[in-house]
Design a protein around this motif. Structure first.
Motif, PDB file in Angstrom:
ATOM      1  N   VAL A 142       0.875  -1.181   0.000  1.00  0.00           N
ATOM      2  CA  VAL A 142       0.000   0.000   0.000  1.00  0.00           C
ATOM      3  C   VAL A 142       0.910   1.228   0.000  1.00  0.00           C
ATOM      4  CG1 VAL A 142      -1.757   1.276   1.249  1.00  0.00           C
ATOM      5  CG2 VAL A 142      -1.816  -1.231   1.232  1.00  0.00           C
ATOM      6  N   PRO A 143       0.796   2.100  -0.989  1.00  0.00           N
ATOM      7  CA  PRO A 143       1.648   3.294  -1.030  1.00  0.00           C
ATOM      8  C   PRO A 143       1.445   4.160   0.209  1.00  0.00           C
ATOM      9  CG  PRO A 143       0.530   2.964  -3.125  1.00  0.00           C
ATOM     10  CD  PRO A 143      -0.097   2.020  -2.158  1.00  0.00           C
ATOM     11  N   GLY A 144       2.526   4.808   0.644  1.00  0.00           N
ATOM     12  CA  GLY A 144       2.478   5.610   1.848  1.00  0.00           C
ATOM     13  C   GLY A 144       1.423   6.683   1.817  1.00  0.00           C
ATOM     14  N   GLU A 145       1.197   7.309   0.619  1.00  0.00           N
ATOM     15  CA  GLU A 145       0.228   8.402   0.541  1.00  0.00           C
ATOM     16  C   GLU A 145      -1.195   7.915   0.740  1.00  0.00           C
ATOM     17  OE1 GLU A 145       1.234   7.260  -3.785  1.00  0.00           O
ATOM     18  OE2 GLU A 145       2.219   7.391  -1.815  1.00  0.00           O
ATOM     19  N   HIS A 146      -1.415   6.607   0.625  1.00  0.00           N
ATOM     20  CA  HIS A 146      -2.761   6.058   0.806  1.00  0.00           C
ATOM     21  C   HIS A 146      -2.999   5.502   2.214  1.00  0.00           C
ATOM     22  CE1 HIS A 146      -4.105   6.468  -3.331  1.00  0.00           C
ATOM     23  NE2 HIS A 146      -2.890   6.104  -3.723  1.00  0.00           N
ATOM     24  N   ILE A 147      -1.984   5.588   3.081  1.00  0.00           N
ATOM     25  CA  ILE A 147      -2.130   5.081   4.451  1.00  0.00           C
ATOM     26  C   ILE A 147      -2.662   6.206   5.326  1.00  0.00           C
ATOM     27  CG2 ILE A 147      -0.919   4.155   6.459  1.00  0.00           C
ATOM     28  CD1 ILE A 147       1.076   2.878   4.547  1.00  0.00           C
TER      29      ILE A 147
END
Length: 917
Positions: A142-147
């Motif tokens: 999961v990309p960091g910007e989506h966490i």
């Protein structure tokens, strides 16, 4: 992903991937999907090579992790398993090994394994659920910007991702290691009903709705295997120091108390010093005060692992934890912990439960009892010593020891065989015994340790009030240990009276383990001390016990004297109870010197006094002894009644050992009244009881008697087996007299199986042993039996010699019954040699003896044999008369078979009379 045109429209479909960012769609777009992510395998720690002793745990966990199934009970596969245990017990390694095996199972976890160490017990490195979820989401690509930022949002996304993987057929295993609380672990667990999870913790996390697995220490065999494998992994298979010195390896395993962390450190210590022998490491670890210091390496240490658990305790929990090592025994009851902590039982139980949930202690054999791992005990004791003043450590120990003393004193009142007040602490005898059974090891350890800790009075009190219990349960080694400790205390204090009492108690215990000479010395010294002190009561007691010891080494005349003196002292003092004990023991000694009528009188008087005083226990013992004396004068029915009464009393009291003695003697009496099957049952049951108690000596006696009974019903092979077993037991115990008795009886059974030469050997050896002991009565029996065996192989001269010796001995001893039997057999041997006139004389003597004794059955046998011999010397009229008398007796006794056989012999004599050859 693909696109198609239908009626001018463009349709797009996305398959074969899981995406958590923007997806571009269009008519002619080519998208290269990412490769299948396999993140967890890279994060799973490498399984250790030295892993053993956990096969059962791995099997159970794998069964929980298998893909969803429904078992016969309608239960679906467990999705969350929580492993808990002491620091260093190997929880993480078990989880890693299980995860590695689960990955290799086809189709179980195609999505891989997620692993996270929460460092739950390390305040500096502990991960919050939010931080842990962030790492896990990254691992799931999961990309960091989506966490998202909050716990709930991260938790929802994390569980959604796991569910998406599961729907795509890429089931993942989540391993959550080292969680300290339910709150720390719960947000990391899947909820999709497919994804599985393993959690490890030092606490029992019962709030996770998980299948709970408690991990225990390794046994000695597995521990030594860990040591050897870890050393070979570090140094190569050529390093065989543990296998070369198995004794040292076992010692190290036991000193590490089966704790895998300690075992691996021990192996590492040896690996770091290639020239160091295993015995050196074992010696270093034996010192308790430095053991935890030794079990350390730069990167890991047992003490450091325990520190993290200890730091999580509340002040009250920590105080009780530090006080627990004050108990000298192996485990502790909640009630005892309450005395240690000076609190109520409910509060103590609450604190103990918290310590158990932290796996700093563990439940013992039954609910309400607790124990500590050996290394944890050392750790707790270290902290206890540094907190001795604020914890009031000395006061806590005193409270615990006083609790043991008071409770033991109360329990002892319920074991007393005399009527009297019973302490209300226990409702009845059974409850008192249950408490003593549970606390036995603690009480013994406390009594042993107390003098060095400044509490000698505790040792003296516990030893005194445990005596009845230790005797009842036959813990004689403990009794000897405790009385020896008390003897040292009394001598150091110049307490002459106490020294005499301790010597007496020691003598009783020594006699029970058949160390008779030491017992005699102890009782003689005790009697001398109390005589010098003018303590007549105690002097009488010591003389009674001295007499018992003397009887055991067959110094019967001295035993009679000691018991008679004791009885006179107690009669003079008006002590009816002890007088009856002395009389009972006097009867035993009198029986051994064949003064049977006096023995019967002594036992009868003793039983009456015990009955009058309500002492059921000793009444049973005396009835048993009375039966033995009655049997010697052939009052067999009275003997059966006496032994039956004794067995009933001991059964009612739950005294299985003495019940066994009564049953063994009952079997002997039953055999004499021809109730042989009942006798076999009694001896068989007695032997089983003695075997249960580990009383090899009496097991040998019962086996020997069983052989005699089996011979009576012609089960000769079984009789030989029983007799052989009895002789072997006595030989193993070094009991030459018992071995001689067994050999004599064994010879009888061997003769019946036609192994006559072996029978001759057994009887010859028995006769020599009895002569060595000066046991003339049994020597005569052995000679008589030897004569019978020699006659079987037609060695008539030797048979006559043996029979003559036997008859002389029994005549000298005044044993008319046995003398008559021997003369009967001697007459048959003389007849075989053609010495008919001598045969007529001895058969006539035999018949006269049995007539005098009223033994009609044996009289008729002797008369029948006499008639046959008279025919040989052509004294037909006398032969007819002898046979006529014999037939009449057999008719009177209802023995139709022998009557008919005798009438045939008489008819032969009558024909010979009228038809002389």
């Amino acid at each position: 992903m693909g696109a198609t045109r239908e009626g001018g429209a463009t349709n797009n479909a996305i398959t074969g991937g899981i995406f958590f960012h923007a997806v571009i769609q269009g008519r002619d777009i080519t998208v290269q999907l990412p490769q299948a992510v396999d993140p967890a395998l890279a994060g799973l720690p490498k399984p250790a090579s030295a892993f053993t002793g956990r096969a059962r745990h791995v099997e159970r966990l794998l069964a929980d992790l298998a893909p969803a199934t429904v078992d016969a009970g309608g239960q679906s596969t467990v999705l969350v398993s929580a492993v808990s245990g002491l620091a260093g017990i190997g929880k993480t390694e078990l989880a890693v090994q299980t995860a590695a095996q689960a990955l290799r199972q086809p189709g179980w976890f195609p999505g891989g394994v997620l692993f996270v160490d929460l460092f739950g017990y390390d305040p500096e490195r502990s991960l919050s659920p939010e931080r842990a979820l962030e790492g896990l989401l990254h691992a799931l690509a999961v990309p960091g910007e989506h966490i998202p930022g909050g716990l709930e949002d991260r938790q929802r996304l994390y569980r959604s991702v796991l569910a998406a993987y599961a729907r795509e057929g890429r089931r993942i295993l989540v391993v959550v290691d080292n969680a300290s609380t339910t709150a720390q672990a719960a947000p990391l667990l899947p909820t999709d009903g497919i994804t599985a999870a393993l959690v490890t913790s030092r606490h029992t996390l019962d709030g996770l709705d998980a299948r709970l697995h408690d991990l225990d220490t390794l046994d000695t065999a597995s521990s030594t295997a860990v040591l050897d494998r870890a050393l070979r992994h570090a140094r190569g298979n050529g390093d065989t120091r543990f296998t070369d010195d198995a004794e040292a390896a076992t010692a190290i395993a036991e000193l590490c108390a089966g704790l895998p962390l300690a075992l691996r450190i021990a192996a590492a210590l040896l690996a770091a010093a290639p020239a160091r022998p295993a015995s050196s490491l074992a010696a270093a670890l034996r010192a308790e005060h430095t053991r935890l210091d030794k079990l350390a390496r730069p990167d890991r240490a047992v003490r450091a692992a325990f520190d993290l658990s200890y730091q999580h305790l509340t002040p009250d929990q920590a105080r009780l934890f530090r006080l627990l090592p004050l108990n000298p025994g192996p485990d502790l009851a909640t009630e005892s912990a309450a005395h240690l902590a000076d609190t109520g039982p409910d509060r103590a139980e609450e604190l103990l439960q918290h310590l158990a949930e932290a796996h700093l202690i563990e439940p013992a054999s039954s609910w309400g009892r607790w124990r500590m791992h050996d290394l944890v005990r050392l750790y707790a004791d270290e902290h206890g010593r540094t907190h001795a003043t604020p914890d009031q450590r000395d006061n806590a120990r005193t409270r615990l020891f006083s609790h043991y003393q008071d409770a033991t004193r109360a329990a002892d009142t319920h074991l007393d065989t005399l009527p009297g007040p019973r302490a209300p602490r226990f409702p009845d005898r059974a409850a008192a015994l249950r408490w003593l059974d549970a606390e036995h090891a603690n009480l013994t350890a406390t009594a042993t340790a107390a003098p060095a800790l400044g509490h000698p009075a505790i040792t003296t009190s516990l030893t005194s009030h445990l005596a009845q219990y230790l005797s009842y349960r036959r813990y004689f080694d403990d009794w000897i240990l405790l009385t020896t400790t008390v003897l040292t205390i009394c001598r150091e204090a110049d307490d002459r009276h106490g020294e005499g009492q301790a010597l007496n108690s020691l003598g009783i215990a020594l006699a029970e383990v058949r160390r008779f000479e030491e017992a005699i010395n102890a009782h003689a010294r005790a009697a001398t001390i109390h005589g010098e002190l003018g303590d007549r009561q105690s002097e009488g007691t010591m003389l009674t016990n001295l007499g018992l010891g003397l009887a055991e080494v067959r110094r019967f005349e001295e035993a009679v004297s000691a018991h008679a003196q004791a009885a006179a002292i107690f009669r003079e003092l008006g002590d009816r109870h002890r007088e009856s004990q002395a009389l009972n023991n006097l009867g035993l000694a009198l029986r051994e010197v064949r003064r049977f009528e006096e023995a019967i009188g002594a036992h009868t008087e003793a039983a009456a006094i015990f009955r009058e005083l309500g002492d059921r226990h000793r009444e049973g013992q005396t009835l048993n002894n009375l039966g033995l004396a009655l049997r010697e004068v052939r009052r067999f029915e009275e003997a059966v009644n006496a032994h039956t009464g004794a067995a009933i009393v001991h059964r009612e009291l739950g005294d299985r050992h003495r019940e066994g003695k009564s049953l063994n003697n009952l079997g002997l009496a039953l055999r004499e009244v021809r109730r042989v099957e009942e006798a076999i049952g009694a001896h068989t049951e007695a032997a089983a009881m003695f075997r249960e108690f580990g009383d090899r000596h009496r097991e040998g006696q019962a086996s020997g008697n069983l052989g005699l009974a089996l011979r009576e019903v012609r089960r000769f092979e079984e009789a030989v087996d029983a007799g052989t077993q009895a002789a072997a037991i006595f030989r193993e115990l070094g009991d030459r007299h018992g071995e001689a008795q067994s050999l004599n009886n064994l010879g009888l059974a061997l003769r019946e199986t036609r192994r006559v030469e072996e029978a001759i050997g057994a009887h010859t050896e028995a006769a020599a042993m009895f002569r060595e002991f000066g046991d003339r009565h049994r020597e005569g029996q052995a000679w008589g039996n030897l004569g019978l065996a020699l006659r079987e192989v037609r060695r008539f001269e030797e048979a006559v010699d043996a029979g003559t010796q036997a008859a002389a001995i029994h005549g000298e001893l005044g044993d008319r019954q046995t003398e008559g039997m021997v003369l009967n057999n001697l007459g048959l041997a003389l007849r075989e040699m053609g010495r008919f006139e001598e045969a007529v004389d001895v058969q006539t003597q035999s018949a006269a003896i049995f007539r005098e004794l009223g033994d009609r059955h044996r009289e008729s046998q002797a008369l029948n044999n006499l008639g046959s011999i008279l025919r040989e010397v052509r004294r037909f009229e006398e032969a007819i008369g002898a046979h006529t008398q014999a037939a009449a007796i057999f008719r009177e006794l209802g023995d139709r078979q022998r009557e008919e056989a005798t009438l045939v012999l008489r008819a032969d004599a009558q024909r010979a009379l009228v038809e002389p050859s």
